[in-house]
Write a protein that holds these residues in place. Structure first.
Motif, mmCIF file in Angstrom:
data_model
loop_
_atom_site.group_PDB
_atom_site.id
_atom_site.type_symbol
_atom_site.label_atom_id
_atom_site.label_comp_id
_atom_site.label_asym_id
_atom_site.label_seq_id
_atom_site.Cartn_x
_atom_site.Cartn_y
_atom_site.Cartn_z
ATOM 1 N N SER A 196 1.533 -7.371 -7.255
ATOM 2 C CA SER A 196 2.122 -6.296 -8.051
ATOM 3 C C SER A 196 1.894 -4.938 -7.401
ATOM 4 N N ALA A 197 0.728 -4.746 -6.804
ATOM 5 C CA ALA A 197 0.455 -3.485 -6.114
ATOM 6 C C ALA A 197 1.415 -3.293 -4.946
ATOM 7 N N ILE A 198 1.646 -4.345 -4.179
ATOM 8 C CA ILE A 198 2.584 -4.245 -3.052
ATOM 9 C C ILE A 198 3.984 -3.915 -3.572
ATOM 10 N N ALA A 199 4.413 -4.608 -4.621
ATOM 11 C CA ALA A 199 5.750 -4.357 -5.173
ATOM 12 C C ALA A 199 5.883 -2.913 -5.639
ATOM 13 N N CYS A 200 4.861 -2.402 -6.310
ATOM 14 C CA CYS A 200 4.931 -1.034 -6.811
ATOM 15 C C CYS A 200 4.984 -0.034 -5.658
ATOM 16 N N LEU A 201 4.187 -0.243 -4.625
ATOM 17 C CA LEU A 201 4.198 0.679 -3.496
ATOM 18 C C LEU A 201 5.510 0.592 -2.715
ATOM 19 N N ARG A 202 6.100 -0.579 -2.665
ATOM 20 C CA ARG A 202 7.435 -0.695 -2.045
ATOM 21 C C ARG A 202 8.459 0.054 -2.891
ATOM 22 N N ALA A 203 8.304 -0.007 -4.221
ATOM 23 C CA ALA A 203 9.207 0.747 -5.092
ATOM 24 C C ALA A 203 9.054 2.249 -4.881
#
Length: 253
Positions: free
Chosen positions: A209-216
């Protein structure tokens, strides 16, 4: 404005993993999460006792309602549970071209217990992975998905079959350090983190989830992977033990 992240995952009633972990992580990192809950589990911080999957027809209705209203900057996928739900997710992702998708191929809980109705490895690689930017399996999951045993063979096979990058985490190794390996076409990068003293519930959900948020937030993939690990390390260092089982990451901003 906060970026929108669509989370597709299961519900953990103990609050340590699954949708709870995803929402807390995304909020801590400045994103907004909307959710499609693939299944209800019977679990606590000690183990999984059972689960019941959501009807894909209901998930489809929910997805249609969300996509009529919201634009998404990233997608995070956790527990899928069945081939039927994987098929639904694959069709949904085809409606979100260009959106970064992070897949945490959940097959079992950290504390033990299956979270899959059947063997999902082939369906994940053949139906979901081609829509994804990154897979985040731990080493046992990478071995199951790839059919290989050696770390680099797992990474190479996931790259070839899944046609996306793979971050293989070392949380289950018996080593003094946790070594995480990012495999991309023609490129391999390793990060080493001190192994912390406890066993943790929801660390894999938190990382994906952290990776997804930072990609967002439009961070490049490798930068997002590096920064997400640093955030998870901080969450784990301030973890707490709400029950009699594993510690839970304290996902505070």
């Amino acid at each position: 404005m906060k970026p929108n992240i669509l989370v597709i995952a299961g519900h953990d009633p103990s609050g340590g993993a699954g949708i709870h972990a995803d929402i807390e992580t995304i909020q801590a990192l400045g994103g907004f999460a909307s959710t499609l809950i693939t299944g209800l589990t019977v679990q606590n911080s000690q183990n999984v006792r059972g689960f019941q999957l959501t009807d894909p027809a209901l998930l489809q209705q929910q997805a249609d309602a969300l996509l009529d209203d919201l634009d998404y900057q990233a997608v995070k996928i956790g527990m899928t549970g069945s081939v039927a739900i994987i098929d639904f997710i694959a069709d949904l992702l085809a409606r979100l071209p260009g959106v970064p998708v992070i897949l945490d191929p959940v097959l079992a809980a950290e504390a033990g217990g299956s979270l899959a109705q059947e063997s999902l490895a082939d369906a994940m690689l053949e139906r979901l992975a081609p829509h994804c930017e990154l897979l985040t399996p731990n080493l046992p999951e990478a071995r199951l998905l790839s059919g290989e045993q050696a770390l680099h063979a797992c990474g190479d096979t996931l790259l070839a079959r899944g046609r996306c990058a793979a971050l293989i985490t070392g949380t289950h190794d018996d080593t003094d350090q946790v070594s995480n390996h990012l495999f991309q076409p023609g490129r391999h990068r390793q990060w080493d983190w001190p192994r912390l003293p406890h066993s943790y519930h929801g660390s894999g959900c938190t990382l994906a989830s952290a990776i997804a948020c930072l990609r967002a937030h439009q961070q490049p993939l490798e930068e997002a992977v590096a920064n997400a690990q640093a955030h998870v390390d901080r969450f784990l260092r301030q973890a707490f033990r709400p029950g009699r089982g594993q510690h839970v990451p304290n996902r505070q901003p």
